[in-house]
Design a protein around this motif. Sequence first.
Motif, PDB file in Angstrom:
ATOM      1  N   HIS A 340       0.831  -1.208   0.000  1.00  0.00           N
ATOM      2  CA  HIS A 340       0.000   0.000   0.000  1.00  0.00           C
ATOM      3  C   HIS A 340       0.866   1.260   0.000  1.00  0.00           C
ATOM      4  O   HIS A 340       0.427   2.302  -0.490  1.00  0.00           O
ATOM      5  CB  HIS A 340      -0.943   0.004   1.203  1.00  0.00           C
ATOM      6  CG  HIS A 340      -2.146   0.866   1.002  1.00  0.00           C
ATOM      7  ND1 HIS A 340      -3.139   0.567   0.102  1.00  0.00           N
ATOM      8  CD2 HIS A 340      -2.514   2.041   1.565  1.00  0.00           C
ATOM      9  CE1 HIS A 340      -4.067   1.508   0.125  1.00  0.00           C
ATOM     10  NE2 HIS A 340      -3.715   2.421   1.005  1.00  0.00           N
ATOM     11  N   ASN A 343       1.446   1.617  -3.715  1.00  0.00           N
ATOM     12  CA  ASN A 343       0.207   1.959  -4.419  1.00  0.00           C
ATOM     13  C   ASN A 343      -0.248   3.378  -4.095  1.00  0.00           C
ATOM     14  O   ASN A 343      -0.646   4.131  -4.989  1.00  0.00           O
ATOM     15  CB  ASN A 343      -0.899   0.967  -4.047  1.00  0.00           C
ATOM     16  CG  ASN A 343      -0.709  -0.376  -4.719  1.00  0.00           C
ATOM     17  OD1 ASN A 343      -0.013  -0.490  -5.720  1.00  0.00           O
ATOM     18  ND2 ASN A 343      -1.314  -1.404  -4.163  1.00  0.00           N
ATOM     19  N   ALA A 390      -8.777   3.747  -8.095  1.00  0.00           N
ATOM     20  CA  ALA A 390      -7.690   3.087  -7.372  1.00  0.00           C
ATOM     21  C   ALA A 390      -7.735   3.416  -5.883  1.00  0.00           C
ATOM     22  O   ALA A 390      -7.612   2.529  -5.031  1.00  0.00           O
ATOM     23  CB  ALA A 390      -6.343   3.498  -7.966  1.00  0.00           C
ATOM     24  N   PRO A 395     -11.716  -3.121  -7.678  1.00  0.00           N
ATOM     25  CA  PRO A 395     -10.974  -3.932  -8.646  1.00  0.00           C
ATOM     26  C   PRO A 395     -11.240  -3.438 -10.051  1.00  0.00           C
ATOM     27  O   PRO A 395     -12.288  -2.842 -10.316  1.00  0.00           O
ATOM     28  CB  PRO A 395     -11.558  -5.344  -8.414  1.00  0.00           C
ATOM     29  CG  PRO A 395     -12.919  -5.115  -7.846  1.00  0.00           C
ATOM     30  CD  PRO A 395     -12.824  -3.851  -7.058  1.00  0.00           C
ATOM     31  N   LEU A 397      -7.942  -2.330 -10.042  1.00  0.00           N
ATOM     32  CA  LEU A 397      -6.799  -1.434  -9.936  1.00  0.00           C
ATOM     33  C   LEU A 397      -6.014  -1.685  -8.660  1.00  0.00           C
ATOM     34  O   LEU A 397      -6.417  -2.445  -7.776  1.00  0.00           O
ATOM     35  CB  LEU A 397      -7.263   0.018 -10.027  1.00  0.00           C
ATOM     36  CG  LEU A 397      -7.971   0.393 -11.334  1.00  0.00           C
ATOM     37  CD1 LEU A 397      -8.196   1.896 -11.409  1.00  0.00           C
ATOM     38  CD2 LEU A 397      -7.191  -0.071 -12.551  1.00  0.00           C
ATOM     39  N   SER A 398      -4.879  -1.005  -8.545  1.00  0.00           N
ATOM     40  CA  SER A 398      -3.871  -1.347  -7.536  1.00  0.00           C
ATOM     41  C   SER A 398      -4.352  -1.162  -6.107  1.00  0.00           C
ATOM     42  O   SER A 398      -3.989  -1.934  -5.221  1.00  0.00           O
ATOM     43  CB  SER A 398      -2.617  -0.492  -7.775  1.00  0.00           C
ATOM     44  OG  SER A 398      -2.943   0.896  -7.702  1.00  0.00           O
ATOM     45  N   PHE A 400      -7.112  -1.769  -4.751  1.00  0.00           N
ATOM     46  CA  PHE A 400      -7.865  -2.924  -4.266  1.00  0.00           C
ATOM     47  C   PHE A 400      -6.936  -4.020  -3.753  1.00  0.00           C
ATOM     48  O   PHE A 400      -7.209  -4.644  -2.724  1.00  0.00           O
ATOM     49  CB  PHE A 400      -8.750  -3.480  -5.381  1.00  0.00           C
ATOM     50  CG  PHE A 400      -9.403  -4.793  -5.036  1.00  0.00           C
ATOM     51  CD1 PHE A 400     -10.500  -4.841  -4.200  1.00  0.00           C
ATOM     52  CD2 PHE A 400      -8.903  -5.978  -5.537  1.00  0.00           C
ATOM     53  CE1 PHE A 400     -11.089  -6.055  -3.865  1.00  0.00           C
ATOM     54  CE2 PHE A 400      -9.480  -7.195  -5.216  1.00  0.00           C
ATOM     55  CZ  PHE A 400     -10.577  -7.233  -4.376  1.00  0.00           C
ATOM     56  N   VAL A 401      -5.843  -4.274  -4.461  1.00  0.00           N
ATOM     57  CA  VAL A 401      -4.950  -5.372  -4.102  1.00  0.00           C
ATOM     58  C   VAL A 401      -4.389  -5.171  -2.704  1.00  0.00           C
ATOM     59  O   VAL A 401      -4.499  -6.044  -1.831  1.00  0.00           O
ATOM     60  CB  VAL A 401      -3.807  -5.502  -5.126  1.00  0.00           C
ATOM     61  CG1 VAL A 401      -2.882  -6.647  -4.745  1.00  0.00           C
ATOM     62  CG2 VAL A 401      -4.362  -5.708  -6.522  1.00  0.00           C
ATOM     63  N   CYS A 482      -1.030   2.256 -12.074  1.00  0.00           N
ATOM     64  CA  CYS A 482      -2.191   1.860 -11.266  1.00  0.00           C
ATOM     65  C   CYS A 482      -2.871   0.629 -11.860  1.00  0.00           C
ATOM     66  O   CYS A 482      -3.254  -0.293 -11.131  1.00  0.00           O
ATOM     67  CB  CYS A 482      -3.200   3.009 -11.182  1.00  0.00           C
ATOM     68  SG  CYS A 482      -2.730   4.363 -10.096  1.00  0.00           S
ATOM     69  N   GLY A 486      -2.455  -3.431 -10.385  1.00  0.00           N
ATOM     70  CA  GLY A 486      -3.678  -4.078  -9.947  1.00  0.00           C
ATOM     71  C   GLY A 486      -3.985  -5.345 -10.717  1.00  0.00           C
ATOM     72  O   GLY A 486      -4.382  -6.354 -10.149  1.00  0.00           O
ATOM     73  N   PRO A 489      -0.370  -8.174  -9.985  1.00  0.00           N
ATOM     74  CA  PRO A 489       0.327  -7.767  -8.759  1.00  0.00           C
ATOM     75  C   PRO A 489       1.478  -8.682  -8.356  1.00  0.00           C
ATOM     76  O   PRO A 489       2.148  -8.418  -7.358  1.00  0.00           O
ATOM     77  CB  PRO A 489      -0.791  -7.834  -7.710  1.00  0.00           C
ATOM     78  CG  PRO A 489      -1.677  -8.926  -8.206  1.00  0.00           C
ATOM     79  CD  PRO A 489      -1.644  -8.848  -9.707  1.00  0.00           C
ATOM     80  N   MET A 533      -7.279 -11.829 -10.412  1.00  0.00           N
ATOM     81  CA  MET A 533      -7.324 -10.438 -10.845  1.00  0.00           C
ATOM     82  C   MET A 533      -7.227 -10.289 -12.367  1.00  0.00           C
ATOM     83  O   MET A 533      -7.977  -9.515 -12.953  1.00  0.00           O
ATOM     84  CB  MET A 533      -6.217  -9.643 -10.155  1.00  0.00           C
ATOM     85  CG  MET A 533      -6.475  -9.407  -8.682  1.00  0.00           C
ATOM     86  SD  MET A 533      -7.995  -8.491  -8.405  1.00  0.00           S
ATOM     87  CE  MET A 533      -7.539  -6.912  -9.112  1.00  0.00           C
TER      88      MET A 533
END
Length: 672
Positions: A340, A343, A390, A395, A397-398, A400-401, A482, A486, A489, A533
């Motif tokens: 995070h 991201n 994001a 989802p 995008l990054s 969310f991961v 981004c 996502g 990843p 993903m």
Amino acid sequence: MKLWYVSALCFYALGICSPLFAAKRPAVSNVLAHFAAVLGSLALLGLSLTIITGNGETLRFAWFAPLGDILVTLDGLSALFLLALGVVGTAASIYAVGYTKEYYGHRFASMASLYNAFLLSIVLVLTVSQVFYFIIAWETMTLVSFFLVNHEFEKAGNTKAAYQYILMTHVGTAFIVAAFLILSSSVESLDFAGLAGAQLPGGLRNLVFACALLGFGTKAGVIPMHVWLPEAHPAAPSHVSALMSGVMIKTAIYGMCRFFLEFLGTGPQWWGVVVLALAIVSSVLGVLYACVQHDLKRLLAYHSVENIGIILLGVGSGMVFMSRGQALPAALAWMAALYHVFNHAVFKSLLFLGAGSVLHGSGTKDIEHMGGLIKRMPVTALLFLIGAVAISALPPLSGFVSEWLTFQSMFHLPAAMSGLLGKLWAVILIALLGLTGALAGACFVKVVGVTFLAKPRSAGAAKAHEAPVSMLAGMAGLAAVCVAAGVCPQWMLAVVGRAVAGLKGVDSAGMLAQSDWLTTMLPLGSGGDSLAMPFVAVLLLAGCLMALGFARLAGKAKVVTGETWTCGIVPTARMEYSATGFTEPIRRVFKAILRPVVEIKAEKEPNPYHGVRMTFSVHITNIFNEWIYNPLCEGVMFLAENFKRIQGGSLQVYIGYIMVFTVIVLIVSNRG
């Protein structure tokens, strides 16, 4: 590796000096300064990739013999943060070529030099591994960013924001210095490698933890030490705001990682509980205050407070798992936090650059005065939407991961907490993190809807124009990251796993081996509940293509467009939802925290048949200023007024003070 590092420093140094070579030609100076910054950031990307794919290295530079050699540690942890700096620095520097044209003749040369110095100082903070030079780099970063925040000092509030920023960060620096002094005194070493082996009694160890948390937490903007952040970030130029929010506040997370993972190691469970408490308060209150803001850059600044809280939820969970000897969940939590970090650096920088483009095109940061910008700034609207998706953790995008990984780590938290209250606290944390995500989504529905859709609410919005190509190029690069981070990843997960590899109490290798990251995102033997993903991304893309196909087929029929039917009344911008109206339910639900103050002013119209003109406004009460900082300032002023009385201007009185102080010192020394 050394070549990459020295190249980055040299390019940034060239950027610092480049405005001097073309002081009377700002266009040339602009290109030189920011081209050097781009090259320096690209060199950082090469350096970080070299570390990630190879082995770390410690460099020694004997440049200042009287002060000792400079030690530079290039390992997996520093590589992750250098990667974020390289990505954001490259994009922001490309963006700045077009954005800074409006500053020609307005102290542009100093801003361009300070911008490169800012990048250089962040590199040193992330790599220097000797206490004395680390503090010098840390203070340099603070001072340079202070001058950038105060660049437009003629604007109301900018100088106050800059001095508030430097005051709070210097208070934080005092705690950081105290933590280093206590550690170094126990091992008689100022090198980071020596501090990693420090053996401290329990009381001193807890004191170092508290000092490090307060010191770095102030720079990170953790509530209640956050008061400088919503003021300083909107005051700085937009490309600087992107670096401050995207990278600079993450240097505090870097410092916490060094202390909590290396210098102090595994601590008691209450350390993690304290971090979790500060984290959830920062997350929930940060997003609440963001929801009710109308200044676009101030709103994004409060979201930085929120996301720092989300990062610290991973850090705190990892510390709890380490205290219980659970190496796999600890690895998951730390990896979620560091993912995070990367991201947030990317999507928050994208959003700040987008806010700068909106300001450049419409001339305002006030959301209430925008509207309809999607027709006049379509590319900016699309790129800002990607950043909004994001940061809302949707989802594929990054955002969310990493947020989903944080949820997964916290799902193991109730089992690790001691006692019924501890387990209940862990469940409440999970629920509050869900609330944070929901409020973030609502906030960016407001931002995108009120800013880019409907009709213009001001002359500036009606005449808005698209940003220059260089600004769009910088934003597009971050938007692409981004999407890539996502949809795929796996590579970034390997990078964050490398950042914590080999550390005591964290089994990142085992964590990565638990799951096939190509097909699932639920590790620790979670069974068949998987989320692919890339598959989700393909489905969404297919859905978009189908929607476009249907729209194309439907478009063959003759379509007549006109104004929305409003019972014969011509629709105007006054009929639209405003930002204030959109957030009214949130203000009602959380009025005990936000404490809104409503002001209604009535003005008589010259024509008696028109009645009165009424103005409605809402102001939010900042409880931290009201409960903590305002009383503190009043107390300091009270003490200053009373201490002023001892300055009587009489030589005899001053001699008396000296005699009294001397007697006290003699008495104390004799007793000793």
